[in-house]
Design an enzyme around this catalytic site. Structure first.
Site, PDB file in Angstrom:
ATOM      1  CB  CYS A 283      -0.884  -0.007   1.249  1.00  0.00           C
ATOM      2  SG  CYS A 283      -2.114   1.310   1.258  1.00  0.00           S
TER       3      CYS A 283
ATOM      4  CG  ASN B 118      -5.143  -6.047  16.226  1.00  0.00           C
ATOM      5  OD1 ASN B 118      -5.451  -6.573  17.286  1.00  0.00           O
ATOM      6  ND2 ASN B 118      -6.024  -5.823  15.260  1.00  0.00           N
TER       7      ASN B 118
ATOM      8  CG  ASN C  19      -7.660   4.990  12.454  1.00  0.00           C
ATOM      9  OD1 ASN C  19      -8.406   4.256  13.092  1.00  0.00           O
ATOM     10  ND2 ASN C  19      -7.290   4.703  11.228  1.00  0.00           N
TER      11      ASN C  19
ATOM     12  CB  CYS D 115      -1.154  -0.209   8.546  1.00  0.00           C
ATOM     13  SG  CYS D 115      -1.596  -1.351   7.249  1.00  0.00           S
TER      14      CYS D 115
ATOM     15  CB  CYS E  85      -8.039  -4.123  12.299  1.00  0.00           C
ATOM     16  SG  CYS E  85      -8.722  -2.932  11.237  1.00  0.00           S
TER      17      CYS E  85
ATOM     18  CB  SER F  18     -12.620  -0.162   4.330  1.00  0.00           C
ATOM     19  OG  SER F  18     -11.980   0.558   5.342  1.00  0.00           O
TER      20      SER F  18
ATOM     21  CB  SER G 260      -9.565   3.703   8.036  1.00  0.00           C
ATOM     22  OG  SER G 260      -8.640   3.406   9.006  1.00  0.00           O
TER      23      SER G 260
ATOM     24  CB  CYS H  84      -1.952   3.864   7.974  1.00  0.00           C
ATOM     25  SG  CYS H  84      -3.105   4.492   6.748  1.00  0.00           S
TER      26      CYS H  84
HETATM   27  S1  SF4 Z   1      -4.453   0.970   6.876  1.00  0.00           S
HETATM   28 FE1  SF4 Z   1      -5.169   0.525   4.809  1.00  0.00          FE
HETATM   29  S2  SF4 Z   1      -4.732   2.423   3.683  1.00  0.00           S
HETATM   30 FE2  SF4 Z   1      -3.508   2.517   5.568  1.00  0.00          FE
HETATM   31  S3  SF4 Z   1      -1.516   1.676   4.960  1.00  0.00           S
HETATM   32 FE3  SF4 Z   1      -2.760  -0.011   5.791  1.00  0.00          FE
HETATM   33  S4  SF4 Z   1      -3.680  -0.958   3.985  1.00  0.00           S
HETATM   34 FE4  SF4 Z   1      -2.978   1.072   3.392  1.00  0.00          FE
END
Ligand code: SF4
Length: 343
Positions: free
Chosen positions: A115, A294, A220, A122, A337, A194, A218, A119
């Protein structure tokens, strides 16, 4: 030239056109092919009456049909939850998660390998961005969950690896393929896209006249400083722009936006954050999923205590927000998540 038909990447209209142009056939056979592949798993297409009666056509078609674009390489279980890894034709890998629900299973599908959005909670972000998935690779995850692994999937959430609106056309074509009653037959109200807040994507979806598809954001962070620190996308499209796009979004009657809020200890879990979040949400119709952070390798964030999570939820509930506290079912197999991508 050798013909190739990848049914997983073609809408019923596109498949009909292909059969018409290449074989002089039409909707009758396209619908039969959709049914045999998507409803029955594609094992016995030649024995279906529509093809048995045109053996020459079937012999040619069989040579052109390509198998599902991705091989399930590994599965991990946490109770009823199943995470599976698919190896794509170019060797890259993606993850998908089958989540058991009360009445049916939900499949969390990936839309990209990695991605770009970065974020800061993530695992997928830590992989960097490799490429977007094709429609065929997105639909292939549903096919594999149903027919290779044998799970009854009724719900799709585009919440796996990647930002769906960064791969808009392939995702929306996949929605069309999955929605066809002749094939996968997944209702639009059972599909959720999403986004981390890609405003042009929200605006494009708004114009597509698909009011029943569900839109999740999302979120946050309830203010630009907190949100930009966690989600670089907020620097491009800050909260005011996001709110404007949601204000203009054509929800169906009684429809709601789904907001996801990952609660991180000491970062976005103060009661001031909860109050600011309530102000941001008002007066949008929102169902808020509150998810404890998480653990992800490489970030030193921590999950909040149960008590903090409860107080945060209560503060929002007192302000009239509909809150659901979600405890990740897949933490032990890194399927929670924000945890996909450790592959
Ligand atoms: S939360 Fe979703 S949009 Fe953000 S880096 Fe992870 S996969 Fe990408």
């Amino acid at each position: 030239m050798e013909r190739i038909i990848d049914i997983f990447g073609l809408t019923l209209d596109q498949l009909t056109r292909t059969l018409r142009n290449d074989y002089g056939k039409g909707l009758f056979h396209a619908e039969a092919l959709y049914r045999e592949m998507f409803k029955n798993g594609g094992k016995n297409i030649g024995n279906a009456p529509e093809f048995k009666s045109s053996l020459k056509f079937w012999t040619e078609l069989e040579k052109a049909l390509v198998p599902v674009s991705g091989k399930v390489e590994e599965t991990f279980k946490a109770g009823e939850l199943v995470k599976f890894i698919t190896r794509l034709r170019d060797g890259l890998k993606i993850e998908s998660v089958i989540i058991p629900m009360t009445r049916h299973n939900t499949l969390c599908v990936s839309s990209q390998v990695g991605c770009k959005m970065g974020c800061r909670f993530c695992q997928t972000a830590r992989m960097g961005f490799k490429r977007s998935l094709s429609t065929s690779e997105i639909v292939g995850q549903v096919f594999n969950a149903r027919h290779t692994l044998g799970h009854d999937i009724k719900n799709i959430v585009f919440m796996g690896m990647g930002e769906p609106f960064d791969n808009f056309d392939a995702v929306m074509t996949a929605v069309n393929v999955l929605n066809s009653q002749k094939g996968c037959d997944i209702a639009l109200r059972h599909m959720t896209i999403s986004t981390c807040g890609v405003v042009p994507g929200i605006e494009r979806l708004a114009q597509m006249n698909l009011p029943n598809i569900r839109l999740a954001i999302s979120i946050n962070g309830p203010d630009d400083d907190t949100r930009s620190a966690l989600m670089p996308v907020n620097r491009h499209w800050p909260l005011a722009a996001l709110k404007k796009s949601l204000d203009a979004y054509p929800l169906p009657p009684r429809g709601v936006f789904l907001f996801e809020y990952i609660l991180i200890k000491g970062v976005n879990d103060a009661m001031d954050h909860a109050r600011a979040l309530a102000r941001f949400i008002h007066p949008l119709p929102v169902r808020l999923n509150l998810i404890p952070y998480n653990p992800v390798t490489g970030f030193d964030h921590q999950s909040p205590s149960d008590e903090q999570m409860h107080d945060f939820a209560q503060t929002l509930t007192d302000k009239g927000i509909f809150v659901i506290k979600r405890w990740s079912k897949g933490r032990s197999v890194s399927a929670g998540c924000g945890q996909l991508g450790k592959i």
